[in-house]
Design an enzyme around this catalytic site. Structure first.
Site, PDB file in Angstrom:
ATOM      1  CD  GLU A  59       1.528   3.506  -6.822  1.00  0.00           C
ATOM      2  OE1 GLU A  59       1.643   2.546  -6.347  1.00  0.00           O
ATOM      3  OE2 GLU A  59       0.568   3.613  -7.646  1.00  0.00           O
TER       4      GLU A  59
ATOM      5  CG  HIS B  65     -10.379   4.353  -7.693  1.00  0.00           C
ATOM      6  ND1 HIS B  65     -10.500   3.397  -7.071  1.00  0.00           N
ATOM      7  CD2 HIS B  65      -9.402   4.480  -8.582  1.00  0.00           C
ATOM      8  CE1 HIS B  65      -9.544   2.348  -7.813  1.00  0.00           C
ATOM      9  NE2 HIS B  65      -8.959   3.098  -8.578  1.00  0.00           N
TER      10      HIS B  65
END
Ligand SMILES: Cc1ncc(C[n+]2csc(CCOP(=O)(O)OP(=O)(O)O)c2C)c(N)n1
Ligand SMILES: [Mg+2]
Lengths: 341, 471
Positions: B204, B273
């Site tokens: 990322e 998450h």
């Protein structure tokens, strides 16, 4: 982007010191560039001492051969990105000394109208994409510039410069991986001046041969005497060709040295005076080129005239900066976003 | 004992799926672990395995059946010699999987909207705290609509913009061959090829930086984060490289880029998450932050984000991907960034929400209406620049406001709205601003605790009653 299997690549190797005999004109040009950088940086140091430049100010003195040698082989449309130690890269790209010095002093005539400062300057016109203050950030950015060059179907290369300290950032390896995977035209120029602030290479890196850092990504690397502008030029030429031929990224580790402190205030406790002196006396890139120029019989007055030219440009830039106004207070609010109508 | 085989869930958010194919026939012998059927959702296809050894006694759901709810018995497994008829009744001990409660209005909202104004130097004035009318936009012009899911709307927005501008490309993990981790980019690889729809390694920080570099040189990347939780790895490039460059370059070069992906809590995926990043990014000058609720929002705002010359943070919600709404089909349906939408008109109280919370706010408003409280529901659509005007004008009318978000309370979007009301509507308020937020804890996994931690319609109803001094 698709990846294709690599063709045969040059092996990782050390010092290529095959300096071909350069022409007198070529040497004069390199000399001029390096001298301009040195004199400009000396002047910046003075202005800093006078309180005209604030914040951080990272001088490039000692490393002139690196950016000068590489820039001499790149083409106008090639893109360039580097760290905060960026004044030299801008001068080498052909950006105007006045605009750079004015930015250093925070004036409206500076490249970023006084809003960037020493570490953050850009020129769309010269394809110079900064000037980045976060150690290592320029590496994915440069990889992305290379991506854009390829995406647009050009054969433009991106020269991405970073230090020995930056070489330890995780994003370096993320970038290496993508660059090789997608065969991006990027030359990673590691300016190994042997220190990251006060930390020597050996104290921070398990593998100190930084040209090997691309090995596990199949990126070839080469170690170059970064104090010899002709060696840099020769290696740079090969590297740029490698990229332009669509063979993907390549790493050049430039062994170099900075004479001044990391920024302006520097305790200088991490290395000896003798070490610094020995570089200045025996390895100085400008003196070495001068030696070659003398051997080639370049006239003294030619050199003198370059010296004078350079002095004039630098003095003018200092004057220009001091004569320029600070940005208008309205500038505070502009350029946060591009206005959409 | 006959054993029932239930419709399985393929993902935490799946509520139903299609039974595409039976691999075994009635009377066939099956071994434990053997595939007996194929099921599919809009996201994936999977085989159903027999949990036990036996004979497929009876198929309860025919192949080709669409929309089979999770935990519905689809077949019965019997032992040798056993009769299916021996089965008592179809009394299934299954946990009912509730559909996410979102009231999707059948038609586009008919609420009266703010007037708009074209204002030069809007961004500068916004930055200085002025309450400006939002950019004009008449949604009622777009009369031709069709039902589509939020997922389709996002995909269509990208496809339409990619068709008209070769500089736009999509990059991210699993966006190409896998068709998107949440199937948002379905079909894009086929249409645009690997030059423009690019699978990245799991990197990322690296690919966000790479995309920013490409944007500085004129490309218009759409960077998909598999979820925004992973975007945290890339934050340095989003903020230091994308958001600040225009300013640091004195306007010479900017960064036209969209970072998008699901934000906030999904379902039962735990603390790492499940997080809403709206206030994190909205804090940053140089970024625009957008968060759609409906399919129309998703389509119109994503198109606007892609066309915008600035870095735009686009916060989607996984729970909304499968929801259907009517949305305009016209390619020119581009919602101006910085303009909120009044989803429901009301007079007694203003409820401000964004993303999935808009649905909950509408549900609360319905319930409140039954109790005689008329709530106005504002869908923010854009978090930054905030449509302060629409909020303030509504408060001037209702004199009460409740802000709803899925994020934590501290320095959240609700805090900003409370400050806004102090600064610009102090004299109009008949009660202190109320905030409905997530509980100030990392999101727990257990179903009951998770439900307690996230704002629900009843919390909104409660908060509204409090500001209305009603019981
Ligand atoms: C991410 C990050 N960490 C730390 C710093 C502070 N810092 C600035 S320069 C520097 C040393 C970098 O050394 P090197 O990469 O070798 O480059 P050089 O200064 O020698 O040119 C550090 C630690 C920073 N700017 N960014
Ligand atoms: Mg260094």
């Amino acid at each position: 982007m698709t990846s294709s299997k690599t063709k045969k690549k040059p092996k990782l190797r050390s010092i290529s010191n095959t300096n071909p005999e350069p022409s007198a004109e070529e040497m004069k040009k390199l000399y001029r560039e390096m001298l301009l950088i040195r004199r400009f940086e000396e002047k910046a140091g003075q202005l800093y001492g006078m309180g005209l430049i604030g914040g951080f100010c990272h001088l490039y003195i000692g490393q002139e051969a690196v950016v000068t040698g590489i820039t001499s082989v790149q083409e106008k449309q090639d893109t360039v990105v580097t760290s905060y130690r960026d004044h030299a890269h801008m001068l080498a790209c052909g950006m105007d000394a006045n605009g750079i010095m004015a930015e250093l002093t925070g004036r409206v005539t500076g490249y970023s109208r006084g809003k960037g400062g020493s570490m953050h300057m850009f020129s769309r016109e010269k394809n110079f994409f900064g000037g980045h203050g976060i150690v290592g950030a320029q590496i994915p950015l440069g990889t992305g510039l290379a991506f854009s060059n390829k995406y647009k179907g050009t054969d433009r290369v991106c020269l991405t410069y970073f230090g020995d300290g930056a070489a330890n950032q995780g994003q370096v390896f993320e970038s290496f991986n993508m660059a090789e995977l997608w065969k991006l035209p990027v030359v990673y120029v590691i300016e190994n001046n042997q220190y990251a602030m006060g930390t020597s290479l050996a104290r921070a890196s398990a593998e100190t041969h930084l040209y090997k850092r691309g090995a596990s990504f199949n990126i070839p690397g080469e170690e170059v005497d970064g104090m010899d502008v002709l060696a840099v030029k020769e290696a740079g030429d090969r590297a740029v060709k490698w990229c332009r031929d669509g063979k993907g990224p390549i790493i050049l580790e430039m062994k170099t040295y900075r004479y001044r402190g990391h920024s302006m205030s520097d305790p200088a406790k991490y290395r000896t005076k003798e070490e610094v002196e020995s570089y200045k006396e025996t390895r100085d890139p400008i003196a070495r080129l001068m030696g070659r120029m003398n051997e080639a019989g370049i006239a003294e007055e030619d050199i003198k005239s370059i010296d004078n030219d350079v002095k004039k440009i630098v003095n003018e830039s200092a004057q220009f900066a001091q004569d320029s106004p600070e940005p208008d207070s309205d500038e505070l609010w502009t350029d946060v976003l591009v206005e959409m109508q | 004992m006959p054993v029932q085989i239930l419709m399985p869930a393929l993902s935490p958010t799946m509520t139903e799926g299609n039974l595409s194919k039976w691999l075994k026939r009635e009377g066939d012998k099956v071994k434990a672990g053997e595939a007996i059927a194929e099921i599919e959702t809009d996201k994936a296809t999977m085989e159903v395995e027999a949990v036990d050894e036996g004979i497929l006694g009876k198929i309860l759901v025919a192949e080709g059946t669409q929309g089979v709810a999770v935990n519905t018995p689809i077949a019965v497994l019997v032992e040798e010699g056993e009769e299916v008829g021996d089965l008592p009744t179809m009394d299934i001990p299954c946990v009912p999987q509730s559909k996410p409660e979102v009231s999707a209005p059948a038609r586009m909202s008919e609420a009266r909207q703010s007037e708009g104004k074209i204002i030069e130097n809007r961004d500068i004035l916004y930055a200085q705290g002025y309450v400006l009318e939002p950019p004009p936009f008449d949604e009622s012009e777009f009369t031709e609509v069709r039902a589509m899911t939020v997922r389709e709307a996002l995909r269509d927005a990208m496809a339409e913009e990619m068709r008209t501008d070769d500089l736009v490309y999509l990059m991210g993990e699993e966006v190409a061959e896998y068709q998107g981790a949440y199937k948002v980019s379905q079909g894009l690889l086929d249409e645009f090829g690997p030059r423009r729809v690019i699978d990245t390694p799991i990197t990322e920080h690296g690919f966000a930086g790479l995309a920013v570099g490409s944007a500085m040189n004129g490309l218009k990347p759409i960077v998909e984060f598999m979820t925004w939780n992973f975007g945290m790895q890339a934050m340095d490039h989003i903020i230091n490289s994308a958001a600040k460059t225009l300013y640091m370059a004195g306007g010479q070069l900017g960064c036209p880029i969209v970072f998008r992906g699901p934000n906030g809590a999904a379902s039962r995926v735990g603390a790492q998450h499940s997080q809403c990043f709206a206030s994190w990014y909205a804090h940053i000058p140089g970024l625009k932050v957008v968060s759609p609720w409906s399919a129309a929002d998703a389509k119109g705002l994503l198109k606007a984000a892609i066309r915008d010359p600035n870095p735009v943070i686009f916060l989607e919600n996984e729970m909304m991907y499968g929801q259907s709404f009517e949305a305009p089909v016209n390619d020119n349906f581009v919602i101006p960034i910085g303009r909120a939408k009044i989803e429901r008109e009301g007079n007694d109280v203003t409820i401000v929400a964004y993303s999935i919370m808009v649905g909950k706010a509408l549900k609360a408003a319905e319930q409140l209406a039954e109790e005689g409280i008329s709530a106005e529901v504002i869908n923010l659509r854009t978090i930054r620049p905030l449509d302060r005007y629409t909020i303030i004008e509504s408060v001037k009318k209702t004199n009460r406001i409740v802000s709803v978000e899925e994020s934590w309370p501290f320095a959240g979007i609700g805090s900003e709205i409370a400050a806004l009301c102090m600064e610009h509507a102090f004299d109009y308020l008949d009660a202190p601003v109320a905030r409905v937020c997530a509980a100030d804890v990392p999101l727990p996994y257990a179903a009951n605790l998770e439900a307690l931690a996230l704002p629900q319609a009843e919390h909104i109803v409660e908060a509204v009653k409090k500001v209305c001094y009603a019981n």
